[in-house]
Design a protein around this motif. Structure first.
Motif, PDB file in Angstrom:
ATOM      1  N   ASN A  60      -0.002  -5.079  18.160  1.00 16.20           N
ATOM      2  CA  ASN A  60      -0.954  -5.004  17.052  1.00 16.20           C
ATOM      3  C   ASN A  60      -0.334  -4.402  15.795  1.00 16.20           C
ATOM      4  O   ASN A  60      -0.582  -4.869  14.682  1.00 16.20           O
ATOM      5  CB  ASN A  60      -2.200  -4.218  17.468  1.00 16.20           C
ATOM      6  N   ILE A  63       1.975  -7.049  14.207  1.00 14.31           N
ATOM      7  CA  ILE A  63       1.202  -8.098  13.534  1.00 14.31           C
ATOM      8  C   ILE A  63       0.750  -7.592  12.161  1.00 14.31           C
ATOM      9  O   ILE A  63       0.858  -8.308  11.158  1.00 14.31           O
ATOM     10  CB  ILE A  63      -0.006  -8.539  14.396  1.00 14.31           C
ATOM     11  N   ARG A  67       1.863  -9.040   8.473  1.00 17.07           N
ATOM     12  CA  ARG A  67       0.869  -9.444   7.461  1.00 17.07           C
ATOM     13  C   ARG A  67       1.152  -8.777   6.120  1.00 17.07           C
ATOM     14  O   ARG A  67       1.017  -9.396   5.067  1.00 17.07           O
ATOM     15  CB  ARG A  67      -0.539  -9.086   7.925  1.00 17.07           C
ATOM     16  N   GLU A  97      -0.442 -15.748  15.847  1.00 16.38           N
ATOM     17  CA  GLU A  97      -1.556 -14.813  16.024  1.00 16.38           C
ATOM     18  C   GLU A  97      -2.684 -15.451  16.831  1.00 16.38           C
ATOM     19  O   GLU A  97      -3.321 -14.787  17.644  1.00 16.38           O
ATOM     20  CB  GLU A  97      -2.056 -14.317  14.670  1.00 16.38           C
TER      21      GLU A  97
END
Length: 108
Positions: A60, A63, A67, A97
């Motif tokens: 997480n 990710i 981003r 994702e």
């Protein structure tokens, strides 16, 4: 110019730094987005490693970091190659994702 990519406490920080008194040339601008694109690719590699190691918290975080890097690249002045690279990286990130969300039993 210095940009902090992540402000999360306890999270490692990535800082992209460029400095010069000379005017920015086309070659410099190309190298700038290429460095960010390389950081996005490195982040994707780390993400795949964390998935393999089942380190879900790191997945997480990675990710989110990816981003942030994509947002940084979106904010840059890009030539045609840079825009094409951004589009490809963005599509690949979205696809990965969605796959990760499906693997983890979430709707993406």
């Amino acid at each position: 110019m210095s940009v902090r990519v992540s402000q999360a406490p306890g999270h490692r920080h990535l800082r992209l730094v460029a400095s010069s008194l000379a005017p920015v040339t086309t070659a410099d601008a190309n190298n700038s987005w290429r460095r960010v694109a390389a950081a996005i690719l490195a982040s994707t590699w780390d993400l795949s490693r964390y998935l393999g190691e089942q380190r879900w918290g790191r997945v997480n975080e990675e990710i989110s970091e990816r981003r942030e890097l994509l947002d940084l690249m979106r904010a840059m002045h890009l030539d045609a190659n840079g825009r094409s690279a951004l589009r490809s990286l963005d599509e690949a990130a979205l696809e990965s994702e969605r796959a990760i969300a499906a693997m983890m039993g979430r709707n993406g």
